[in-house]
Design an enzyme around this catalytic site. Structure first.
Site, mmCIF file in Angstrom:
data_model
loop_
_atom_site.group_PDB
_atom_site.id
_atom_site.type_symbol
_atom_site.label_atom_id
_atom_site.label_comp_id
_atom_site.label_asym_id
_atom_site.label_seq_id
_atom_site.Cartn_x
_atom_site.Cartn_y
_atom_site.Cartn_z
ATOM 1 N N ASP A 75 67.975 77.394 73.531
ATOM 2 C CA ASP A 75 67.803 76.404 72.473
ATOM 3 C C ASP A 75 68.018 75.019 73.070
ATOM 4 O OD1 ASP A 75 67.391 75.258 70.054
ATOM 5 O OD2 ASP A 75 69.183 76.040 69.090
ATOM 6 N N GLY A 77 69.358 72.203 71.868
ATOM 7 C CA GLY A 77 70.499 71.368 71.513
ATOM 8 C C GLY A 77 70.194 70.482 70.328
ATOM 9 N N GLY A 78 68.970 70.570 69.804
ATOM 10 C CA GLY A 78 68.588 69.756 68.660
ATOM 11 C C GLY A 78 69.423 70.038 67.423
ATOM 12 N N ASP A 255 66.885 84.391 65.160
ATOM 13 C CA ASP A 255 68.181 84.379 65.855
ATOM 14 C C ASP A 255 69.246 83.926 64.874
ATOM 15 O OD1 ASP A 255 69.471 81.487 66.738
ATOM 16 O OD2 ASP A 255 67.348 81.340 66.243
#
Length: 344
Positions: A75, A77-78, A255
């Protein structure tokens, strides 16, 4: 789509990836994860950078680091833009082409280019574009700014990705994330512009739940905007009943922290006799003397070798084995849920 080809084999769809945020799942080993019949996990670029793990992982690659030979999504990090900066402005700020996190007396600077560089360094199979993630309750003005940033950053991510993979035969896949809150015109604009740029898959970004209820209207609307031959990734959806709904909408990748977090809080998922329906079994005082198994249909280590009262005792004594066994069970349940949805 029934499968997705990655650098670590074919991913059968629909697929669920548990969150291994910092390169591990609490309470279980890599060998435990393999026994749960999972196809992959999600790690978080922001947290790996914050914990100083990128250089360590880069030397051997994320798969060797985790001792797992299956698909790994990183992912961007947004999401931390929302969970940290949007909610707590004192923890950082968002500028035109970068995010500045103020944490632990140090600054962490994220740019779209750096986000891609870090994900390439660790060697994940699917990398995510940096996005400006907002809560569904954010104002229309905030959502418009978020969509413009997300589109602009996606362009920068794609350019950097193409630059770094120009001479690589086995390239990872790159996904973009659609923002827009609950505003359908903004979701449409974001999806349209991201599709123009071109990605291997597209994700529904932002919080997909409001006041405990799935945002079915905007989720379905967004799914219908996306190409049929591309992955539709519904980020953060993890309740079994919500996953089932989203699969019907066309989403095929998920997820969430729910199976592992719930396990640590004594909450286990169990199938009913019905093919897909399930319930939650909470390990409480009333289970103290129960000689029943968690589930007669489950083949996990917990269900084969222990009774409900045994698990209650392990939790009561704060034995680490309680978390390990409960986590293995919940992950096995989710693995089986995906299999049943494939056949359904």
């Amino acid at each position: 789509m029934k499968t997705l080809k990655t650098n670590h084999g074919e991913l059968k769809l629909p697929g669920f990836f548990p969150d291994a945020t910092r390169g591990y799942i609490k309470g279980v080993s890599s060998d435990d994860l393999k026994k749960c019949n999972f196809q992959g996990v999600v790690v978080n670029t922001y947290h790996l950078l914050k914990e100083g793990l990128i250089k360590k992982i880069e030397k051997k690659g994320i798969h060797n680091y985790m001792k797992l030979n299956f698909q790994i999504i990183s992912d961007s990090g947004g999401f931390q833009v929302m969970s940290l900066i949007h909610r707590h402005p004192e923890l950082g700020k968002i500028e035109k082409d970068k995010i500045i996190f103020n944490l632990d007396n140090k600054k962490i600077i994220f740019t779209p280019e750096k986000c891609i560089q870090l994900q390439m360094k660790i060697g994940s199979d699917i990398i995510m574009c940096l996005d400006d993630c907002t809560n569904s309750s954010a104002s229309l003005k905030e959502q418009k700014i978020s969509v413009e940033r997300t589109i602009r950053w996606a362009k920068q991510c794609k350019i950097e990705f193409e630059k770094l993979t120009k001479n690589i035969k086995k390239k990872p896949l790159i996904f973009a994330i659609i923002q827009g809150g609950i505003n359908k015109p903004l979701r449409k604009k974001c999806a349209k512009e991201l599709i123009k740029i071109g990605f291997d898959g597209y994700a529904f970004g932002g919080w997909p739940v409001k006041e405990g209820k799935l945002l079915t209207g905007v989720l379905k609307y967004t799914a219908d905007l996306l190409p049929k031959d591309k992955i539709k990734y519904c980020m953060g959806v993890g309740k079994p009943e919500d996953i089932i709904q989203c699969v019907k909408m066309g989403y095929n990748l998920f997820d969430c922290v729910i199976p592992t977090r719930n396990a640590r809080h004594k909450s286990l998922f169990v199938f009913k006799n019905n093919k897909l329906s399930s319930f939650v079994l909470n390990i409480k005082g009333k289970n103290k003397f129960s000689n029943k198994k968690i589930s007669f249909n489950c083949k996990c280590e917990l269900c084969k070798n222990y009774k409900i009262s045994d698990l209650y005792t392990l939790f009561s004594n704060r034995n680490p084995e309680s978390i390990r066994l409960a986590t293995i069970h919940n992950l096995t349940f989710y693995s089986e849920l995906m299999k049943r949805l494939t056949k359904n």
